[in-house]
Design a protein around this motif. Sequence first.
Motif, PDB file in Angstrom:
ATOM      1  N   ARG A   9       0.821  -1.064   0.115  1.00 51.55           N
ATOM      2  CA  ARG A   9      -0.062   0.057   0.003  1.00 51.55           C
ATOM      3  C   ARG A   9       0.841   1.287  -0.036  1.00 51.55           C
ATOM      4  NH1 ARG A   9      -4.586  -0.991   4.378  1.00 51.55           N
ATOM      5  NH2 ARG A   9      -3.372  -2.978   4.256  1.00 51.55           N
ATOM      6  N   ASP A  10       1.976   1.192   0.871  1.00 54.50           N
ATOM      7  CA  ASP A  10       2.911   2.391   0.897  1.00 54.50           C
ATOM      8  C   ASP A  10       3.595   2.639  -0.557  1.00 54.50           C
ATOM      9  OD1 ASP A  10       2.302   2.648   3.406  1.00 54.50           O
ATOM     10  OD2 ASP A  10       4.129   1.794   4.364  1.00 54.50           O
ATOM     11  N   ASN A  13       1.091   4.502  -2.544  1.00 51.66           N
ATOM     12  CA  ASN A  13       1.035   6.011  -1.902  1.00 51.66           C
ATOM     13  C   ASN A  13       2.193   6.763  -2.365  1.00 51.66           C
ATOM     14  OD1 ASN A  13      -1.303   5.591  -0.622  1.00 51.66           O
ATOM     15  ND2 ASN A  13      -0.391   5.243   1.341  1.00 51.66           N
ATOM     16  N   ASP A  14       3.591   6.045  -2.372  1.00 53.62           N
ATOM     17  CA  ASP A  14       4.591   6.729  -2.545  1.00 53.62           C
ATOM     18  C   ASP A  14       4.702   7.057  -4.159  1.00 53.62           C
ATOM     19  OD1 ASP A  14       7.526   7.422  -1.962  1.00 53.62           O
ATOM     20  OD2 ASP A  14       8.140   5.803  -3.471  1.00 53.62           O
ATOM     21  N   ARG A  17       2.747  10.440  -4.530  1.00 55.56           N
ATOM     22  CA  ARG A  17       3.326  11.308  -3.893  1.00 55.56           C
ATOM     23  C   ARG A  17       4.389  11.892  -4.677  1.00 55.56           C
ATOM     24  NH1 ARG A  17       7.462  12.240  -1.773  1.00 55.56           N
ATOM     25  NH2 ARG A  17       8.354   9.740  -1.618  1.00 55.56           N
ATOM     26  N   PRO A  72      -1.454  11.442   2.355  1.00 54.79           N
ATOM     27  CA  PRO A  72      -1.694   9.928   2.464  1.00 54.79           C
ATOM     28  C   PRO A  72      -2.158   9.816   3.812  1.00 54.79           C
ATOM     29  CG  PRO A  72       0.708  10.528   2.397  1.00 54.79           C
ATOM     30  CD  PRO A  72       0.076  11.607   2.026  1.00 54.79           C
ATOM     31  N   SER A  76      -5.959   7.097   1.240  1.00 50.47           N
ATOM     32  CA  SER A  76      -5.194   6.170   0.805  1.00 50.47           C
ATOM     33  C   SER A  76      -5.077   6.622  -0.822  1.00 50.47           C
ATOM     34  CB  SER A  76      -5.630   4.687   1.010  1.00 50.47           C
ATOM     35  OG  SER A  76      -6.509   4.376  -0.024  1.00 50.47           O
ATOM     36  N   ALA A  77      -3.871   6.087  -1.554  1.00 48.79           N
ATOM     37  CA  ALA A  77      -3.927   6.460  -2.874  1.00 48.79           C
ATOM     38  C   ALA A  77      -4.987   6.000  -3.551  1.00 48.79           C
ATOM     39  CB  ALA A  77      -2.480   6.219  -3.342  1.00 48.79           C
ATOM     40  N   TRP A  80      -8.196   7.877  -3.399  1.00 44.51           N
ATOM     41  CA  TRP A  80      -7.767   9.253  -4.282  1.00 44.51           C
ATOM     42  C   TRP A  80      -7.957   8.981  -5.753  1.00 44.51           C
ATOM     43  CZ3 TRP A  80      -4.759  11.995  -7.477  1.00 44.51           C
ATOM     44  CH2 TRP A  80      -4.694  13.322  -7.153  1.00 44.51           C
TER      45      TRP A  80
END
Lengths: 186, 238
Positions: A9-10, A13-14, A17, A72, A76-77, A80
């Motif tokens: 998940r990160d 998100n990364d 970002r 974040p 969550s991405a 979004w």
Amino acid sequence: MPATTLAERDALNDLLRRTGTRDEKAFAALYKATSPRLFGVCMRLVGDPAEADEILQDAFVTIWQRASSFDPSRASAFTWLITVVRNKAIDRLRQRSGVHFASDIAWDSIVDELPGPAAQAEAGEAYAKLRACLDELEGQPRRSIREAFFAGATYNELAERAKVPLGTMKSWIRRGLLQLRACLGA
Amino acid sequence: MNTPFDNDKDHLRYVEYVLGLLDADARADVAREIADQPEAAAAVARWQAWLTPLAIEVPAIAPPAHAWESIRRRLGLAEPARPGLWESLALWRWIGVGATAVAACLLVLTLTRPGVSTPPTATAPAVLMVATIAGDDGVAAWTATMDVERSELLLIPATPQPVAVGRDTELWLIPEGGAPIAVGVFPSAGGKRFVLPRDLVSRLGPSAALAVSVEPTGGSPTGQPTGPVIAKGAIRAA
């Protein structure tokens, strides 16, 4: 098969970002990773491949332009990105004149389409909780709310499709939503 | 006096907006509220977080190949640097794209890349190749994607077959009419990225196949498959 890990998940998100910092490579990787899912959502909402294509393109233009506003800690991405696409598709549906359904799907056939076990496992806790709360609703409210989400249809359109009076459809959905809020917020 | 239900009804506008139930005017009203009032924005965000997971129930569909170029053109971005092909392995899996969709994605990628628009000839293998490695029941167990330029092979589990403790799964390249060549052992459910030696890369092509056998831990001691072959699939251009 491992369930969703925080690392995965990160990673999404990364990418989002980094897209917000004008990182073109991250944007390309984000497109590659998410565009089939997002295009699937467009197709389900508007039905027409050419229109879904336009919406997807519009969405990614917006994603590039607005990614720097992604936070974040607030969403969550995945949420979004889906939201950007759904908003564009629904706005477009509302611009259509008259009643125009995305697709003619038999009302009764939409009751409980379940994703495969892998998709379910991968969607993680938020999906499991939503599913559990939806399952607590009675059939009509559940069906109506699900169809509202997937088709982006108005109360009027849903009532027409289900062949019930507008007031009945509103009452099904509002009752269901109140119950859903109590369950999800618990 | 406002009853709790009146308040609720008022509040429901936010989820009605999220679902797409409102007509154009009511929708525009809520959009304005979101912009002006933090409480409205928070209520909408909460419903979005609750409801968007439903989107995973919608089947993924590969978008048209030209879409990515159009997006880049509209944004005035330069010719694409080659995107890292392997970067999103974990994401593909998380997003639930099945093996076929992964192959379709790669097809899109191939078609949108400059320099590969002419069909590869028989003597010049495609830059990207894929193989669906399936069991006897026809169910895809793994998907392999091969990148000739980078000498890489990426194995992604689809419906991997479990193997007993103390056994490993090993991937083999089988050239047409030739003996299997070991590619390497890998965790059955985890997939793996292999860097291929040059002579192995040169044998990739539509006449070759990939197979997976069950071997003792660490791989076949003989250099040839010793255990049962549980899945195989032909290599094809992506």
